[in-house]
Write an enzyme that holds these catalytic residues in place. Structure first.
Site, PDB file in Angstrom:
ATOM      1  CG  ASP A  29      -2.411   1.250   1.510  1.00 25.26           C
ATOM      2  OD1 ASP A  29      -3.195   0.692   1.122  1.00 25.26           O
ATOM      3  OD2 ASP A  29      -1.641   2.164   1.607  1.00 25.26           O
ATOM      4  CB  ILE A  30       0.915   4.193  -2.227  1.00 24.10           C
ATOM      5  CG1 ILE A  30       2.017   5.463  -2.839  1.00 24.10           C
ATOM      6  CG2 ILE A  30      -0.214   5.104  -1.993  1.00 24.10           C
ATOM      7  CD1 ILE A  30       1.619   5.850  -4.233  1.00 24.10           C
ATOM      8  CG  ASN A  86     -12.803  -0.918   3.882  1.00 24.24           C
ATOM      9  OD1 ASN A  86     -12.714  -1.135   4.811  1.00 24.24           O
ATOM     10  ND2 ASN A  86     -11.449   0.169   3.553  1.00 24.24           N
ATOM     11  CB  VAL A  95      -8.883   2.233  -4.913  1.00 21.27           C
ATOM     12  CG1 VAL A  95      -8.943   1.698  -6.326  1.00 21.27           C
ATOM     13  CG2 VAL A  95      -8.025   2.841  -4.496  1.00 21.27           C
ATOM     14  CG  HIS A  99      -8.406  -2.973  -2.622  1.00 21.66           C
ATOM     15  ND1 HIS A  99      -8.966  -2.122  -3.573  1.00 21.66           N
ATOM     16  CD2 HIS A  99      -8.816  -2.170  -1.325  1.00 21.66           C
ATOM     17  CE1 HIS A  99     -10.121  -1.047  -2.934  1.00 21.66           C
ATOM     18  NE2 HIS A  99      -9.298  -1.321  -1.580  1.00 21.66           N
ATOM     19  CG  HIS A 101      -6.762  -2.874   2.951  1.00 21.47           C
ATOM     20  ND1 HIS A 101      -5.989  -1.653   3.052  1.00 21.47           N
ATOM     21  CD2 HIS A 101      -8.260  -2.366   2.262  1.00 21.47           C
ATOM     22  CE1 HIS A 101      -7.402  -0.415   2.081  1.00 21.47           C
ATOM     23  NE2 HIS A 101      -8.027  -0.947   2.085  1.00 21.47           N
TER      24      HIS A 101
END
Ligand code: AMP
Ligand code: ZN
Length: 113
Positions: A29-30, A86, A95, A99, A101
């Site tokens: 993750d950025i 989420n 986004v 995805h 996490h």
């Protein structure tokens, strides 16, 4: 279609990729929220968990299996880690490409914020 994570899948945008196969990708993750914060995504563009179809069930199983492999690789499997997906705005989804996490390396709070 303009999608950040599809761009990462197509290598049009850089990412620190930890795992890639024909179905899924895992990358750092950025903006990490924990010492370990990895995103695992299907290569297929699925906007939210509400859009998962029966034909995607084995893909979703593979997504979870990959998340667990990452947790083991990062050395947090035994200590514990959190998998978060989420869905839509109030949950904090920003986004709209599915995805998972993988969060760990510190104590997690419950209930989540
Ligand atoms: P969510 O809020 O559940 O939709 O999660 C989106 C996540 O994507 C956030 O944790 C962001 O920090 C992360 N993110 C956004 N852009 C990038 C990027 N270019 N590379 C890696 N992670 C990103
Ligand atoms: Zn996408």
């Amino acid at each position: 279609m303009n999608c950040l994570f599809c761009d990462i899948v197509r290598k049009k945008r850089p990412a620190q990729i930890l795992h890639e196969d024909n179905l899924v990708m895992a990358f750092e993750d950025i903006e990490p929220q924990a010492p370990v914060h990895v995103l695992v995504i299907p290569k297929k563009h699925i906007p939210t968990s509400l859009d998962i179809k029966e034909e995607d069930f084995s893909l979703i199983g593979h997504l979870f299996q990959t998340a667990c492999r990452i947790a083991r690789q990062k050395g947090i499997a035994g200590r514990g880690f959190r998998l978060v997906m989420n869905c839509n705005r109030e949950a904090g989804q920003t986004v709209f490409h599915l995805h998972l996490h993988v969060l760990g390396g510190r104590g997690m709070h419950w209930p989540p914020g």
